[in-house]
Design a protein around this motif. Structure first.
Motif, PDB file in Angstrom:
ATOM      1  N   PHE A   1       0.820  -1.312  -0.184  1.00 15.03           N
ATOM      2  CA  PHE A   1       0.192   0.035  -0.064  1.00 15.03           C
ATOM      3  C   PHE A   1       0.793   1.200  -0.200  1.00 15.03           C
ATOM      4  O   PHE A   1       0.549   2.071   0.774  1.00 15.03           O
ATOM      5  N   PRO A   2       1.764   1.553  -1.013  1.00 16.95           N
ATOM      6  CA  PRO A   2       2.480   2.764  -1.041  1.00 16.95           C
ATOM      7  C   PRO A   2       1.662   3.795  -1.231  1.00 16.95           C
ATOM      8  O   PRO A   2       2.220   5.196  -0.933  1.00 16.95           O
ATOM      9  N   GLY A   3       0.606   3.797  -2.053  1.00 14.93           N
ATOM     10  CA  GLY A   3      -0.181   4.926  -2.351  1.00 14.93           C
ATOM     11  C   GLY A   3       0.355   5.631  -3.552  1.00 14.93           C
ATOM     12  O   GLY A   3      -0.373   6.499  -4.212  1.00 14.93           O
ATOM     13  N   GLY A   4       1.627   5.607  -3.908  1.00 15.84           N
ATOM     14  CA  GLY A   4       2.285   6.155  -5.077  1.00 15.84           C
ATOM     15  C   GLY A   4       2.624   5.304  -6.261  1.00 15.84           C
ATOM     16  O   GLY A   4       2.239   4.243  -6.156  1.00 15.84           O
ATOM     17  N   SER A   5       2.797   5.932  -7.284  1.00 10.25           N
ATOM     18  CA  SER A   5       3.255   5.021  -8.452  1.00 10.25           C
ATOM     19  C   SER A   5       4.642   4.329  -8.690  1.00 10.25           C
ATOM     20  O   SER A   5       5.313   4.542  -9.646  1.00 10.25           O
TER      21      SER A   5
ATOM     22  N   ASP B   1     -10.347   8.673  -4.179  1.00 11.74           N
ATOM     23  CA  ASP B   1     -10.645   7.309  -4.215  1.00 11.74           C
ATOM     24  C   ASP B   1     -10.218   6.842  -2.752  1.00 11.74           C
ATOM     25  O   ASP B   1      -9.711   7.296  -2.000  1.00 11.74           O
ATOM     26  N   HIS B   2     -10.165   5.525  -2.506  1.00 14.69           N
ATOM     27  CA  HIS B   2      -9.928   4.779  -1.793  1.00 14.69           C
ATOM     28  C   HIS B   2      -8.915   3.691  -1.817  1.00 14.69           C
ATOM     29  O   HIS B   2      -8.868   2.861  -1.061  1.00 14.69           O
ATOM     30  N   LYS B   3      -8.292   3.871  -3.064  1.00 13.93           N
ATOM     31  CA  LYS B   3      -7.146   2.777  -3.475  1.00 13.93           C
ATOM     32  C   LYS B   3      -6.055   2.824  -2.564  1.00 13.93           C
ATOM     33  O   LYS B   3      -5.422   3.856  -2.233  1.00 13.93           O
ATOM     34  N   LEU B   4      -5.618   1.642  -2.244  1.00  9.08           N
ATOM     35  CA  LEU B   4      -4.221   1.529  -1.446  1.00  9.08           C
ATOM     36  C   LEU B   4      -3.050   1.314  -1.884  1.00  9.08           C
ATOM     37  O   LEU B   4      -2.053   1.763  -1.671  1.00  9.08           O
ATOM     38  N   LYS B   5      -3.065   0.740  -3.329  1.00  4.62           N
ATOM     39  CA  LYS B   5      -1.807   0.569  -3.927  1.00  4.62           C
ATOM     40  C   LYS B   5      -1.394   2.070  -4.821  1.00  4.62           C
ATOM     41  O   LYS B   5      -0.268   2.492  -4.474  1.00  4.62           O
ATOM     42  N   VAL B   6      -2.408   2.615  -5.422  1.00  4.64           N
ATOM     43  CA  VAL B   6      -1.858   3.921  -6.114  1.00  4.64           C
ATOM     44  C   VAL B   6      -3.302   4.680  -5.946  1.00  4.64           C
ATOM     45  O   VAL B   6      -4.246   4.631  -6.565  1.00  4.64           O
ATOM     46  N   ASN B   7      -3.055   5.698  -5.245  1.00  2.11           N
ATOM     47  CA  ASN B   7      -3.987   6.803  -5.331  1.00  2.11           C
ATOM     48  C   ASN B   7      -4.046   7.369  -6.318  1.00  2.11           C
ATOM     49  O   ASN B   7      -3.101   7.811  -7.128  1.00  2.11           O
ATOM     50  N   ASN B   8      -5.402   7.937  -6.757  1.00  2.00           N
ATOM     51  CA  ASN B   8      -5.764   8.730  -8.068  1.00  2.00           C
ATOM     52  C   ASN B   8      -4.675   9.948  -8.037  1.00  2.00           C
ATOM     53  O   ASN B   8      -4.285  10.384  -9.361  1.00  2.00           O
TER      54      ASN B   8
ATOM     55  N   PHE C   1      -1.305   5.618 -17.303  1.00  2.00           N
ATOM     56  CA  PHE C   1      -2.292   4.578 -16.470  1.00  2.00           C
ATOM     57  C   PHE C   1      -3.542   4.954 -16.639  1.00  2.00           C
ATOM     58  O   PHE C   1      -4.575   4.221 -16.583  1.00  2.00           O
ATOM     59  N   ASN C   2      -3.784   6.298 -16.537  1.00  2.00           N
ATOM     60  CA  ASN C   2      -4.973   7.067 -16.431  1.00  2.00           C
ATOM     61  C   ASN C   2      -4.882   8.132 -17.286  1.00  2.00           C
ATOM     62  O   ASN C   2      -4.873   9.397 -16.520  1.00  2.00           O
ATOM     63  N   PRO C   3      -5.326   8.143 -18.575  1.00  2.00           N
ATOM     64  CA  PRO C   3      -5.256   9.535 -19.183  1.00  2.00           C
ATOM     65  C   PRO C   3      -6.125  10.665 -19.046  1.00  2.00           C
ATOM     66  O   PRO C   3      -6.055  11.866 -19.271  1.00  2.00           O
TER      67      PRO C   3
ATOM     68  N   ILE D   1      -9.067   0.111 -11.596  1.00  2.00           N
ATOM     69  CA  ILE D   1      -9.255   0.248 -12.685  1.00  2.00           C
ATOM     70  C   ILE D   1      -7.822   0.093 -13.273  1.00  2.00           C
ATOM     71  O   ILE D   1      -7.747  -0.867 -14.242  1.00  2.00           O
ATOM     72  N   ALA D   2      -7.037   0.887 -13.217  1.00  2.00           N
ATOM     73  CA  ALA D   2      -5.642   0.839 -13.841  1.00  2.00           C
ATOM     74  C   ALA D   2      -4.875  -0.374 -13.857  1.00  2.00           C
ATOM     75  O   ALA D   2      -4.939  -1.095 -12.845  1.00  2.00           O
ATOM     76  N   ASP D   3      -3.877  -0.390 -14.856  1.00  2.00           N
ATOM     77  CA  ASP D   3      -2.984  -1.812 -14.698  1.00  2.00           C
ATOM     78  C   ASP D   3      -2.042  -1.781 -13.629  1.00  2.00           C
ATOM     79  O   ASP D   3      -1.589  -2.756 -13.250  1.00  2.00           O
ATOM     80  N   ASN D   4      -2.003  -0.633 -12.905  1.00  2.00           N
ATOM     81  CA  ASN D   4      -0.591  -0.657 -11.862  1.00  2.00           C
ATOM     82  C   ASN D   4      -1.543  -0.535 -10.475  1.00  2.00           C
ATOM     83  O   ASN D   4      -1.096  -0.313  -9.577  1.00  2.00           O
ATOM     84  N   GLU D   5      -2.763  -0.637 -10.508  1.00  2.00           N
ATOM     85  CA  GLU D   5      -3.572  -0.782  -9.298  1.00  2.00           C
ATOM     86  C   GLU D   5      -3.829  -2.182  -8.751  1.00  2.00           C
ATOM     87  O   GLU D   5      -4.524  -2.418  -7.781  1.00  2.00           O
TER      88      GLU D   5
END
Length: 443
Positions: A219-223, A275-282, A289-291, A439-443
């Motif tokens: 869960f780094p939150g970043g890319s 958002d509530h994403k743990l691996k990569v927040n928007n 990954f999200n154009p 959604i994105a491939d890196n999530e």
């Protein structure tokens, strides 16, 4: 977006706070000694500060909550908003009972850890040669902590002494056979018991410097992935962290040397996303990954934006002497904090008037104009309700880093409950929403 920004700011800001904490404690102690040696008795208001590393007992108190009760259990309500926003002593002694906290998102976090490991593997969980003893001690320490702190959530099925333990996780219904020879790496067992991310830091015997020897960080939150950080020393990892060269580079190794197992500390940092994403927040997502990221952000109702709090701890393990850094992300919507005096005002002040490097690091400029009208509405609401007045000083809350109601709204089986009349504990659970956001491939 800044690749790796969340990790660098996360760990860097923690270390800055620890450094300032130590130096503040040391200066207070020296001042006290000088006053005494000068022939003057210490004033009644002067209190000698405990020397860093002084012995203190780390006693765990069992919390008897059941798996069913965990579904509605809320952890301590963090509100780490400061004004003026500058680096100050913002760490606290860690009550060992809260080293690995429990809440209603437990199952979601454990499931997400498993998904990330299966999909991304060593991009998020990895180790280096020489880290074996430290990882093993971490697994044993986490196991013993969970068994003692949460006796109804983790059951000891068999204790084979030096050969290890067999434990049943009553929340996930999984039996963890941690007897030797281990069938999986210790970090994978740790990731099946605790919500937190773990960084294992060791001292290089040849160079005398500390390096990241192993990590379980779904869960780094970043890319970014830890594969670009593993095995590197502290200086190499934190070169781009604000204030690192000026305030930390010469002192951190000395501080690590002095750190002892009986002095764990904690703190929290934060940023905002929608958002509530743990691996990569928007807010840290990469365009490839999200154009349509900015368009997506502007189409999101401002009341759905949330603060991601990074709750962090630092402690040393006694046998391996490894330093363990943990991080536990938790989300609070702007809407659920609307009746907390000054919180909307503090958030607006920080995202528009905070230090420029912090504003850039947390990508505040990306979304602040979008949520400004909503924050203005919340501030007016607080004025109308008498929660604040035009003359109320805008400054860090006296209950920092927690919500103002943290001492009055605790229940043994429910945890902490926001007293706002608009708050619905069951509806505030964002688990199902979070599952749909990947959604994105890196999530």
């Amino acid at each position: 977006m800044i690749e790796g920004a969340s990790f660098l700011f996360l760990v860097g800001s923690f270390l800055i706070s620890v450094y300032l904490y130590y130096n503040n404690t040391r200066s207070n102690l020296l001042s006290y000694i000088k006053q005494f040696q000068g022939g003057k008795a210490p004033s009644k208001t002067a209190k000698p500060t405990k020397k860093y590393g002084q012995e203190r007992e780390l006693k765990i108190t069992p919390l008897y909550i059941t798996p069913e009760q965990v579904k509605n259990y809320d952890d301590r309500p963090w509100r780490p908003f400061r004004w003026p926003y500058h680096q100050t002593m913002s760490i606290f002694k860690l009550d060992i009972n809260h080293w690995l906290d429990m809440d209603k998102y437990y199952n979601h976090y454990i499931e997400e850890k498993r998904r990330i490991w299966l999909k991304y593997g060593k991009e998020n969980i990895d180790w280096t040669p020489g880290s074996e003893d430290a990882c093993l001690e971490l697994m044993e320490t986490v196991t013993d902590h969970m068994l003692e702190r949460y006796p109804l959530l983790f059951t000891l099925l068999e204790d084979k002494g030096a050969k290890g333990k067999i434990v049943r996780n009553e929340l996930t219904k999984e039996t963890l056979n941690m007897t030797h020879p281990l069938k999986q790496h210790p970090l994978l067992y740790v990731s099946k018991m605790a919500k937190e991310d773990f960084y294992v830091v060791l001292k290089d015997k040849e160079t005398g410097t500390h390096y990241m020897a192993a990590a379980a960080v779904p869960f780094p939150g970043g890319s970014f992935g830890i594969n670009s950080k593993i095995g590197k020393n502290i200086d190499a990892i934190h070169t781009d962290v604000p204030y690192y060269k000026e305030k930390l580079q010469k002192s951190m190794e000395r501080w690590f040397e002095r750190m002892e197992p009986n002095d764990p500390v904690e703190r929290a940092s934060w940023y905002i996303s929608w958002d509530h994403k743990l691996k990569v927040n928007n807010v840290y997502q990469l365009p490839k990954f999200n154009p349509n990221l900015e368009e997506q952000m502007k189409s999101t109702d401002p009341k759905e934006f949330n603060v991601r709090v990074e709750r962090q701890t630092l402690r040393r393990l006694p046998r391996s002497r490894a330093i363990i850094f943990t991080n536990h992300p938790v989300f609070y919507s702007l809407d659920e904090m609307k009746d907390e005096p000054l919180v909307p005002s503090l958030i607006k002040k920080i995202i528009f008037e905070g230090p420029p490097d912090i504003i850039k690091y947390k990508n505040f400029e990306l979304f602040r104009d979008h949520i400004e009208p909503y924050l203005d509405g919340l501030i007016k609401r607080q004025l109308d309700k008498g929660l604040i007045t035009e003359d109320t000083p805008l400054k860090t809350l006296p209950t920092y880093p927690f919500a103002h109601w943290v001492k009055t709204n605790f229940d043994n089986t429910m945890g902490w409950t926001n007293p706002s009349s608009d708050y619905d504990k069951e509806k505030a659970n964002y688990t199902e929403i979070a599952k749909k956001e990947i959604i994105a491939d890196n999530e």
